[in-house]
Design a protein around this motif. Structure first.
Motif, mmCIF file in Angstrom:
data_model
loop_
_atom_site.group_PDB
_atom_site.id
_atom_site.type_symbol
_atom_site.label_atom_id
_atom_site.label_comp_id
_atom_site.label_asym_id
_atom_site.label_seq_id
_atom_site.Cartn_x
_atom_site.Cartn_y
_atom_site.Cartn_z
ATOM 1 N N ALA A 547 -21.494 31.684 53.403
ATOM 2 C CA ALA A 547 -22.626 31.912 52.500
ATOM 3 C C ALA A 547 -23.903 32.204 53.270
ATOM 4 C CB ALA A 547 -22.825 30.686 51.603
ATOM 5 N N GLU A 548 -24.064 31.620 54.449
ATOM 6 C CA GLU A 548 -25.263 31.857 55.245
ATOM 7 C C GLU A 548 -25.330 33.315 55.702
ATOM 8 O OE1 GLU A 548 -24.984 27.315 57.024
ATOM 9 O OE2 GLU A 548 -25.258 28.985 58.404
ATOM 10 N N LEU A 549 -24.191 33.864 56.104
ATOM 11 C CA LEU A 549 -24.165 35.264 56.522
ATOM 12 C C LEU A 549 -24.550 36.186 55.380
ATOM 13 C CD1 LEU A 549 -23.440 37.610 58.430
ATOM 14 C CD2 LEU A 549 -21.067 37.372 57.661
ATOM 15 N N LEU A 550 -23.930 35.993 54.220
ATOM 16 C CA LEU A 550 -24.212 36.882 53.098
ATOM 17 C C LEU A 550 -25.651 36.732 52.618
ATOM 18 C CD1 LEU A 550 -23.337 38.965 51.070
ATOM 19 C CD2 LEU A 550 -22.405 37.132 49.642
ATOM 20 N N LEU A 551 -26.146 35.513 52.560
ATOM 21 C CA LEU A 551 -27.526 35.319 52.109
ATOM 22 C C LEU A 551 -28.512 35.945 53.087
ATOM 23 C CD1 LEU A 551 -29.550 34.197 50.123
ATOM 24 C CD2 LEU A 551 -29.419 31.977 51.294
ATOM 25 N N ASP A 662 -11.605 30.551 45.330
ATOM 26 C CA ASP A 662 -11.349 31.176 44.047
ATOM 27 C C ASP A 662 -12.074 32.515 43.987
ATOM 28 O OD1 ASP A 662 -9.900 28.953 43.296
ATOM 29 O OD2 ASP A 662 -11.597 27.984 42.296
ATOM 30 N N SER A 663 -11.714 33.324 43.037
ATOM 31 C CA SER A 663 -12.340 34.629 42.887
ATOM 32 C C SER A 663 -13.862 34.493 42.767
ATOM 33 C CB SER A 663 -11.790 35.335 41.641
ATOM 34 O OG SER A 663 -12.400 36.582 41.458
ATOM 35 N N GLY A 664 -14.593 35.293 43.556
ATOM 36 C CA GLY A 664 -16.051 35.292 43.516
ATOM 37 C C GLY A 664 -16.704 34.202 44.332
ATOM 38 N N TRP A 665 -15.934 33.469 45.140
ATOM 39 C CA TRP A 665 -16.499 32.308 45.831
ATOM 40 C C TRP A 665 -17.616 32.685 46.807
ATOM 41 C CZ3 TRP A 665 -16.468 31.779 51.139
ATOM 42 C CH2 TRP A 665 -15.615 32.619 51.854
ATOM 43 N N LEU A 666 -17.487 33.826 47.487
ATOM 44 C CA LEU A 666 -18.501 34.184 48.491
ATOM 45 C C LEU A 666 -19.833 34.522 47.826
ATOM 46 C CD1 LEU A 666 -19.327 34.652 51.378
ATOM 47 C CD2 LEU A 666 -18.310 36.938 51.261
ATOM 48 N N ALA A 667 -19.796 35.367 46.804
ATOM 49 C CA ALA A 667 -21.038 35.715 46.104
ATOM 50 C C ALA A 667 -21.661 34.480 45.471
ATOM 51 C CB ALA A 667 -20.751 36.771 45.040
ATOM 52 N N LEU A 668 -20.815 33.598 44.905
ATOM 53 C CA LEU A 668 -21.324 32.388 44.248
ATOM 54 C C LEU A 668 -21.992 31.456 45.251
ATOM 55 C CD1 LEU A 668 -21.664 30.318 41.994
ATOM 56 C CD2 LEU A 668 -19.268 29.641 42.338
ATOM 57 N N THR A 669 -21.355 31.214 46.389
ATOM 58 C CA THR A 669 -21.927 30.263 47.347
ATOM 59 C C THR A 669 -23.241 30.790 47.935
ATOM 60 O OG1 THR A 669 -20.475 31.198 49.071
ATOM 61 C CG2 THR A 669 -19.713 29.205 47.935
ATOM 62 N N ALA A 670 -23.324 32.097 48.177
ATOM 63 C CA ALA A 670 -24.586 32.658 48.673
ATOM 64 C C ALA A 670 -25.678 32.542 47.621
ATOM 65 C CB ALA A 670 -24.391 34.117 49.085
ATOM 66 N N THR A 671 -25.316 32.715 46.356
ATOM 67 C CA THR A 671 -26.298 32.588 45.270
ATOM 68 C C THR A 671 -26.792 31.158 45.157
ATOM 69 O OG1 THR A 671 -25.293 34.420 44.047
ATOM 70 C CG2 THR A 671 -26.645 32.866 42.786
ATOM 71 N N LEU A 672 -25.895 30.193 45.273
ATOM 72 C CA LEU A 672 -26.302 28.785 45.210
ATOM 73 C C LEU A 672 -27.196 28.416 46.395
ATOM 74 C CD1 LEU A 672 -22.919 27.141 44.108
ATOM 75 C CD2 LEU A 672 -24.975 27.454 42.706
ATOM 76 N N LEU A 673 -26.878 28.955 47.569
ATOM 77 C CA LEU A 673 -27.689 28.662 48.748
ATOM 78 C C LEU A 673 -29.069 29.302 48.644
ATOM 79 C CD1 LEU A 673 -27.390 27.161 51.455
ATOM 80 C CD2 LEU A 673 -26.698 29.329 52.484
ATOM 81 N N HIS A 674 -29.175 30.313 47.842
ATOM 82 C CA HIS A 674 -30.445 31.028 47.636
ATOM 83 C C HIS A 674 -31.452 30.208 46.827
ATOM 84 C CE1 HIS A 674 -33.164 34.361 46.913
ATOM 85 N NE2 HIS A 674 -32.988 34.301 45.619
ATOM 86 N N LEU A 675 -30.976 29.237 46.057
ATOM 87 C CA LEU A 675 -31.873 28.451 45.208
ATOM 88 C C LEU A 675 -32.845 27.627 46.040
ATOM 89 C CD1 LEU A 675 -29.199 27.120 42.672
ATOM 90 C CD2 LEU A 675 -30.801 29.013 42.320
#
Length: 810
Positions: A547-551, A662-675
């Motif tokens: 998630a850190e990489l994607l964010l 699960d499906s979408g886990w990478l986008a979801l974790t980066a979004t949560l880390l963005h908060l």
């Protein structure tokens, strides 16, 4: 061993470590942000001159004065003695207390000293009045203030040489300033690893031997022995002094004449004639290493700068124009065939550019090397990224078809074959890798606007264009027709990022994306992340979770990021990001225009946006240096690795989601880390709170949180619990239907659903990434739930079910 003997042994080992550190510590310290506080310097010049127009002549006068005083101070001292004394004082930096922001500029001052010394054309100094042998250590004290004044004057001259109204001239200024002040832009062990990968391949070795008369392995061997012999000379002299001191401590007063003569000679060599410790010839080097004199002489000729009579001020002015000969030829040579290293920090970094320059003169050799270099850069860049993308699909060095003309409108009709360096696919996320191994030419390094624009087009613009070409095919065609006529289906891809990786260190260039846009080298559409290979390696080693990489990719490629934050070094950006920063507050009115369904702008949102100002990121890498030095065994004191600052409960949730995959886990974790911090705390504990309500009344509970700043990044997060009386399967169905319907109602890009049991444990997730738009089936689903349809939210805000924390992000 007696107590006194143990004490003497400990003292001897301490002296040995100190002596070795004289010539081994400097080259361990990267100095990627060693730019002086030019604003303070400029203020002092303006205050003294009283007129901005008088700053340039004042700075030039001070530069001339400083050069004259330095030349006069060293006139009667041997060149090697002065240089070694300067290095001795500058390089006695304890790794335990090293700070780049405090110690990084010393090597540039050593280089200036060497340029002034080399301009007199000979090693010996003139005979001093009264035949009194000068002491270099006494000269050094006077040099420090003159060197600092010289650096200040040179930097001020550079500042006033740029047209501040022209974006390319501002980039040129940063390029020249980097050449003047930045030394050792990467950690030496990383440079060594890259040299091994690039030049130890047998075909490349043969090409180097044919063109240069030696291999890079030979060059590295000679450089290593240059460093070792200098350190050994200091150590042996100190050991001998320690032995003589031990004799005196033991009560021996009747020292022999030879002992006294040795002590006098050693003291003279350490204090009066230290250059002897660092003076080498091909013959002395050949005696210490398994290489013939001819090969050693070849290496020295490749990397040496001869002493030559010239006005010292000319050499200094060229230095401040970015034309230092020591950057690629860091060994100073006398007419008599004696050699000394200007400073060891320049040795290893000089190898690649110097060898590449020589190989370019032989077409066959260059073709062999450049092909290998490109393949290595592609593979290594992909490796550093894929380590954080578990299970991703990789496509490296592939070819695909694109339309050659406007009439070719379907992939089956495309006729133009192009190459992609890398494409990494995970879930609905694609990362394009564009590898650019070309280097800045010498004229570009001096800030020449025309040459710099040409080189940046080859490195930055071409990478962005090629990444954008691939991006367009993915989004437009939903796949790629490959060279072998197979079809790569990419219909699931919703998010694409381009990483342009360069072997060239682009500090001060790639970090000012906004200036690259203003100068026409980039456009704001889908900006790439341009990064050097070594910075990418450091960032890869610092990242703890995908998630850190994607964010970071999301934040770093925001068009407003480098307008809001200025930094010379990419690592300053990343370390600021790890500290939960590098966030640009969006314009609330622009957000409302793009996503009116999220609600009208609030006064406090507008206030936060207005209060944002330009933030200058000064060097943040001191903790990073300390961590690497401990990892490499240079520093004894341990220090924690820089890590992402975030809510611990949120990090635990992110790690759990990443483990589930699960499906979408990478986008979801980066979004949560963005908060932001409060939103992270709210979302991380929402499952527990909702579960407590479920235990209290036996009913399922849910919360829907919409967020986003523009079309393409809007998200719906649904948190839901299952009641004891309802089966897990039925609750999962309810989560899917509600998340799908609510996402459709608000016309958001992505929908994430998290299902918790009555104890607050995560039991299921759901992901919907269908493109928003009209859909009668989903309209019917909204009616059945029931929810109002999308038409209810055209032009006015929906019912507010969110808190402030769901709006503001880190």
């Amino acid at each position: 061993m007696s107590k006194q003997q143990r004490k003497r042994t400990a003292k001897r080992k301490k002296r040995e470590r100190a002596a070795r550190r004289v010539h081994t510590s400097v080259d361990q310290f990267p100095s990627t942000s060693v730019l002086l506080d030019s604003a303070v310097r400029l203020d002092s010049y303006l205050a003294l001159s009283g007129d901005p127009a008088a700053v340039v002549p004042l700075a030039r006068q001070r530069l001339d004065d400083a050069v004259e005083k330095i030349a006069a101070a060293v006139a009667h001292v041997d060149t090697f003695d002065v240089l070694e004394a300067v290095k001795l004082r500058a390089s006695l930096v304890d790794p335990e207390t090293y700070r780049e922001s405090e110690h990084g500029a010393t090597v540039a001052m050593i280089e200036l000293t060497a340029l002034i010394l080399a301009s007199r054309g000979a090693r010996p100094g003139t005979t001093p009045p009264g035949d009194v042998e000068p002491n270099p250590s006494e000269v050094i004290g006077a040099l420090q203030a003159h060197l600092q004044n010289l650096m200040d004057a040179g930097q001020v001259l550079n500042m006033f040489s740029v047209d501040r109204d022209d974006a390319l001239h501002r980039i040129s200024f940063g390029t020249r300033l980097r050449e003047v002040a930045v030394r050792n832009s990467s950690y030496p062990h990383m440079v060594e690893d890259t040299l091994t990968a690039l030049f130890d391949e047998p075909a490349v070795e043969a090409a180097c031997r044919s063109v240069l008369g030696c291999t890079v392995s030979d060059i590295r061997t000679v450089f290593a022995v240059l460093q070792r012999l200098t350190a050994d000379s200091w150590t042996n002299n100190l050991d001998a002094l320690e032995r003589l001191a031990g004799l005196a401590d033991s009560g021996v007063t009747d020292l022999s004449a030879s002992d006294l003569e040795q002590a006098r000679r050693l003291l003279g060599r350490l204090a009066v004639g230290p250059g002897a410790n660092a003076m080498h010839t091909p013959e002395t080097l050949a005696a210490a290493v398994d290489l013939d004199v001819r090969t050693i002489a070849t290496v020295l000729d490749l990397f040496s700068t001869p002493m030559s009579v010239r006005p010292p001020v000319d050499a200094v002015l060229e230095f401040f124009e970015g034309k230092s000969p020591f950057r690629t030829r860091p060994v100073l040579a006398t007419p008599e065939g004696e050699y000394t290293v200007v400073h060891h920090a320049l040795l290893v970094p000089a190898i690649r550019e110097r060898v590449e320059d020589a190989l370019r003169h032989d077409t066959d050799a260059w073709n062999i090397y450049s092909k290998h270099r490109g393949a290595y850069l592609e593979a290594e860049a992909a490796r550093l990224i894929t380590v954080h993308l578990p299970g991703c699909a990789q496509h490296l060095g592939f070819e695909y078809f694109v339309p050659a003309r406007d009439t070719e409108r379907h992939p089956a009709s495309y006729t133009k074959l192009v190459e992609g360096d890398g494409l990494l696919l995970l879930d609905d996320i694609a990362i394009i890798i564009e590898a650019k191994a070309v280097a800045l030419r010498p004229r570009s390094r001096t800030g020449d606007p025309l040459r710099l624009r040409q080189d940046l087009r080859r490195i930055v613009t071409d990478a962005a264009d090629q990444g954008d070409r691939l991006r367009r095919r993915i989004f437009h065609d939903r796949g790629l027709r490959l060279r072998d006529e197979t079809w790569l289906d990419l219909t699931t891809i919703r998010e694409i990022h381009t990483v342009a990786v360069s072997l060239e260190d682009l500090s001060g260039i790639a970090t000012i994306t906004s200036e690259l846009v203003t100068s026409g080298l980039l456009t704001t559409d889908d900006l790439p992340w341009t990064v050097s290979l070594h910075d990418l390696r450091i960032i890869s080693e610092l990242i703890d979770r995908p998630a850190e990489l994607l964010l970071y990719l999301r934040r770093r490629t925001e068009p407003d990021t480098t307008r809001r934050f200025h930094a010379v070094d990419e690592l300053d950006f990343f370390l600021h990001f790890l500290a939960a920063q590098l966030y640009v507050e969006p314009d609330p009115d622009e957000v409302h225009d793009a996503l009116p369904q999220l609600g009208a702008p609030r006064t406090r949102d507008r206030r936060r946006h207005r209060r944002q100002g330009l933030e200058l990121l000064t060097s943040l890498t001191d903790p990073l240096d300390a961590w690497y030095f401990h990892e490499l065994g240079i520093r004894a004191t341990p220090i924690d690795k820089p890590r992402m600052k975030a809510n611990l409960a949120m990090l635990n949730l992110i790690d759990e989601l990443a483990e589930r995959r699960d499906s979408g886990w990478l986008a979801l974790t980066a979004t949560l880390l963005h908060l932001d911090e409060s939103a992270q705390r709210h979302c991380a504990t929402a499952g527990t709170r909702l579960a407590a309500q479920t235990r209290a009344d036996g009913l399922p509970h849910s919360q829907a949180i919409p967020m986003g700043t523009r079309r393409g990044d809007s998200v719906l997060l649904v948190l839901m619990t299952t009641a004891p009386a309802i089966s897990t399967k039925a609750s999962q169905q309810r989560l899917r239907e509600y998340t799908t319907a609510k996402k459709h109602q608000l016309q958001l890009d992505r929908g994430f659903g998290l299902l918790y049991d009555s104890k607050g444990r995560l039991i299921s997730t759901f992901y919907d990434n269908r493109t928003p738009g009209p859909d009668p089936v989903l309209d019917a689903l909204c009616s059945r739930i029931p929810l109002k349809g999308p038409e209810a939210f055209q032009g006015f805000p929906p019912h507010r079910r969110r808190t402030r924390s769901s709006r503001k992000r880190r």
